[in-house]
Design a protein around this motif. Structure first.
Motif, PDB file in Angstrom:
ATOM      1  N   PHE A 102       0.919  -1.180  -0.055  1.00 21.55           N
ATOM      2  CA  PHE A 102       0.198   0.157  -0.159  1.00 21.55           C
ATOM      3  C   PHE A 102       0.486   0.961  -0.152  1.00 21.55           C
ATOM      4  CE2 PHE A 102      -1.453   3.319   3.201  1.00 21.55           C
ATOM      5  CZ  PHE A 102      -2.034   4.265   2.349  1.00 21.55           C
ATOM      6  N   HIS A 103       1.869   1.638   0.936  1.00 13.97           N
ATOM      7  CA  HIS A 103       2.522   2.673   0.767  1.00 13.97           C
ATOM      8  C   HIS A 103       3.690   2.631  -0.222  1.00 13.97           C
ATOM      9  CE1 HIS A 103       1.746   4.305   4.686  1.00 13.97           C
ATOM     10  NE2 HIS A 103       1.632   2.845   5.491  1.00 13.97           N
ATOM     11  N   THR A 104       4.199   1.415  -0.972  1.00 14.78           N
ATOM     12  CA  THR A 104       5.412   1.627  -2.066  1.00 14.78           C
ATOM     13  C   THR A 104       4.203   2.286  -3.553  1.00 14.78           C
ATOM     14  OG1 THR A 104       6.198  -0.063  -1.452  1.00 14.78           O
ATOM     15  CG2 THR A 104       6.387   0.583  -3.778  1.00 14.78           C
ATOM     16  N   GLN A 105       2.785   2.081  -3.730  1.00 11.99           N
ATOM     17  CA  GLN A 105       1.755   2.597  -3.949  1.00 11.99           C
ATOM     18  C   GLN A 105       1.486   3.383  -4.737  1.00 11.99           C
ATOM     19  OE1 GLN A 105      -1.098  -1.158  -4.387  1.00 11.99           O
ATOM     20  NE2 GLN A 105      -0.310  -2.059  -6.389  1.00 11.99           N
ATOM     21  N   LEU A 106       1.143   4.108  -3.313  1.00 12.88           N
ATOM     22  CA  LEU A 106       0.416   5.506  -3.227  1.00 12.88           C
ATOM     23  C   LEU A 106       1.485   6.219  -3.311  1.00 12.88           C
ATOM     24  CD1 LEU A 106      -1.795   6.342  -1.692  1.00 12.88           C
ATOM     25  CD2 LEU A 106      -0.397   6.869   0.374  1.00 12.88           C
ATOM     26  N   LYS A 107       3.096   6.142  -2.964  1.00  9.38           N
ATOM     27  CA  LYS A 107       4.422   6.771  -2.937  1.00  9.38           C
ATOM     28  C   LYS A 107       4.907   7.059  -4.537  1.00  9.38           C
ATOM     29  CE  LYS A 107       8.004   4.351  -3.590  1.00  9.38           C
ATOM     30  NZ  LYS A 107       9.665   4.433  -2.792  1.00  9.38           N
ATOM     31  N   ILE A 108       4.187   5.506  -4.471  1.00 10.44           N
ATOM     32  CA  ILE A 108       4.565   6.197  -6.689  1.00 10.44           C
ATOM     33  C   ILE A 108       3.536   7.039  -7.065  1.00 10.44           C
ATOM     34  CG2 ILE A 108       4.353   4.989  -9.119  1.00 10.44           C
ATOM     35  CD1 ILE A 108       6.363   2.076  -7.256  1.00 10.44           C
ATOM     36  N   THR A 109       2.510   6.539  -6.580  1.00 12.18           N
ATOM     37  CA  THR A 109       1.145   7.130  -8.064  1.00 12.18           C
ATOM     38  C   THR A 109       1.263   8.796  -7.369  1.00 12.18           C
ATOM     39  OG1 THR A 109      -0.351   5.561  -6.920  1.00 12.18           O
ATOM     40  CG2 THR A 109      -1.018   7.091  -7.934  1.00 12.18           C
ATOM     41  N   HIS A 110       1.383   8.941  -5.969  1.00 13.97           N
ATOM     42  CA  HIS A 110       2.001  10.141  -5.682  1.00 13.97           C
ATOM     43  C   HIS A 110       2.199  11.407  -6.599  1.00 13.97           C
ATOM     44  CE1 HIS A 110      -1.081  11.464  -3.536  1.00 13.97           C
ATOM     45  NE2 HIS A 110      -0.469  10.560  -2.281  1.00 13.97           N
ATOM     46  N   GLY A 111       3.686  10.049  -6.309  1.00 13.12           N
ATOM     47  CA  GLY A 111       5.039  10.921  -7.631  1.00 13.12           C
ATOM     48  C   GLY A 111       5.152  11.342  -9.262  1.00 13.12           C
ATOM     49  N   LEU A 112       3.980   9.933  -9.676  1.00 11.38           N
ATOM     50  CA  LEU A 112       3.644   9.916 -11.222  1.00 11.38           C
ATOM     51  C   LEU A 112       3.400  11.304 -10.829  1.00 11.38           C
ATOM     52  CD1 LEU A 112       2.549   6.583 -11.941  1.00 11.38           C
ATOM     53  CD2 LEU A 112       3.859   8.180 -13.412  1.00 11.38           C
ATOM     54  N   MET A 113       2.033  11.490  -9.669  1.00 14.56           N
ATOM     55  CA  MET A 113       1.266  12.700  -9.940  1.00 14.56           C
ATOM     56  C   MET A 113       2.041  14.533 -10.199  1.00 14.56           C
ATOM     57  SD  MET A 113      -2.052  11.404  -7.630  1.00 14.56           S
ATOM     58  CE  MET A 113      -3.058  13.353  -8.294  1.00 14.56           C
ATOM     59  N   GLU A 114       2.998  14.059  -9.078  1.00 19.15           N
ATOM     60  CA  GLU A 114       4.062  15.414  -9.248  1.00 19.15           C
ATOM     61  C   GLU A 114       4.041  15.919 -10.416  1.00 19.15           C
ATOM     62  OE1 GLU A 114       7.481  17.193  -6.428  1.00 19.15           O
ATOM     63  OE2 GLU A 114       6.746  14.569  -6.077  1.00 19.15           O
ATOM     64  N   LYS A 115       5.175  14.214 -10.471  1.00 23.07           N
ATOM     65  CA  LYS A 115       6.102  14.702 -12.307  1.00 23.07           C
ATOM     66  C   LYS A 115       4.895  15.411 -13.502  1.00 23.07           C
ATOM     67  CE  LYS A 115       9.855  13.472 -10.195  1.00 23.07           C
ATOM     68  NZ  LYS A 115      10.742  14.534  -9.791  1.00 23.07           N
ATOM     69  N   GLU A 116       3.846  14.025 -13.414  1.00 26.15           N
ATOM     70  CA  GLU A 116       2.953  14.652 -14.895  1.00 26.15           C
ATOM     71  C   GLU A 116       2.315  16.424 -14.069  1.00 26.15           C
ATOM     72  OE1 GLU A 116       1.215  10.414 -14.690  1.00 26.15           O
ATOM     73  OE2 GLU A 116      -0.012  11.878 -13.712  1.00 26.15           O
ATOM     74  N   LYS A 117       1.956  16.567 -12.738  1.00 27.48           N
ATOM     75  CA  LYS A 117       1.657  18.144 -12.668  1.00 27.48           C
ATOM     76  C   LYS A 117       2.781  19.037 -13.134  1.00 27.48           C
ATOM     77  CE  LYS A 117      -0.604  21.116  -9.508  1.00 27.48           C
ATOM     78  NZ  LYS A 117      -0.909  20.723  -7.544  1.00 27.48           N
TER      79      LYS A 117
END
Length: 297
Positions: free
Chosen positions: A214-229
């Motif tokens: 859960f923590h790893t997936q959440l970290k990667i998802t937030h990271g993706l969103m930050e890069k995309e933003k």
């Protein structure tokens, strides 16, 4: 002697005490048998309830694994999409290889990239950023929605384990009470508690794995969103800035050079992030594919 002969005759024995004793024994035996029958029935019901609870828990655990696997695959596809755009020359999405990927897990991602490349064909300068910007916005919204699903699944897993822990502690306490009251032997107590701990340790390891993923997936998802933003902001700025019209090959190259400096550093950072995150995704997929077993099986 005639008057005393009655004293020498044996008196008939009374059947009343014997009858009372037999009836008492029968009653006690019936009570014992009824008690044993009730205990056996109760024990059977408890085993059936425990088996049903275990079956339900195993089904729920399988659902968690399927959800985690699905999330890993989605992250894998999205990282490949973002990596492909970040790896392209800045503002030169036309430079992407037009050959679709054959890997099954990336077909959807490849199709989306082909759509973007098709939309950018023959576009000059900033105009080619528009389709890529639309794709980035779509990815961002999908991931934003998925975060809610990931959090909900984590809370469900957390609540289920809390109930399992509560049930486990109650069973151990009940066995200790039976032992203290001399209702079970020490051997039976030791065997029962060992079996109970064996089963509970399985659920504990399931929960630990689920929580880590859960923590790893959440970290990667937030990271993706930050890069995309960040990329969306840079693309918006590049599109909004004034640019010379692309007239001929010379003007076209000049337009591309103007856009590139504004996003090239960000693209490099995104490419590096995707490369690192894809390694974590592959590790997550490998771990979720390895079923945990009960200790002692």
């Amino acid at each position: 002697f005639g008057s005393r002969t009655w004293l020498l005759r044996p008196q008939p024995a009374s059947n009343q005490p014997l009858t009372t004793t037999m009836e008492l024994l029968r009653a006690v035996l019936a009570l014992v048998l009824a008690s044993l029958g009730s205990a056996l029935l109760q024990g059977r019901r408890e085993k059936q309830n425990a088996a049903t609870a275990q079956e339900l828990a195993l089904k729920q655990e399988q659902e968690d694994r399927l959800f985690a696997s699905s999330t890993w695959h989605k992250l894998n596809d999205e990282l490949h999409q973002l990596e492909a755009f970040a790896a392209a020359p800045a503002a030169g999405l036309l430079q992407l290889d037009a050959t679709p990927e054959d890997h099954a897990a990336q077909k959807a991602a490849a199709a989306k990239r082909q759509d973007v490349m098709a939309a950018t064909k023959n576009l000059a300068g900033k105009a080619m950023l528009e389709p890529a910007l639309g794709m980035l916005r779509g990815l961002y919204e999908d991931q934003k929605s998925r975060i809610g699903d990931i959090n909900a699944r984590e809370q469900k897993s957390k609540d289920r384990f809390a109930e399992q822990e509560k049930t486990h502690e109650a069973k151990v306490a009940h066995l200790k009470e039976l032992l203290d009251n001399k209702k079970i032997s020490t051997e039976f107590y030791n065997n029962s508690t060992k079996e109970e701990e064996r089963i509970f340790s399985y659920w504990r390891r399931c929960r630990e794995r689920s929580h880590k993923q859960f923590h790893t997936q959440l970290k990667i998802t937030h990271g993706l969103m930050e890069k995309e933003k960040g990329m969306m902001k840079a693309y918006d700025k590049a599109i909004a800035d004034k640019a010379p019209s692309a007239e001929g090959a010379k003007e076209f190259a000049k337009a591309r050079q103007q856009v590139a400096p504004e996003i090239v550093l960000l693209q490099q950072a995104v490419e590096s992030f995707c490369h690192r995150s894809l390694a974590e995704v592959q590790e997550g997929l490998q771990r979720i594919s390895e079923p945990l077993s009960l200790v002692g099986q």
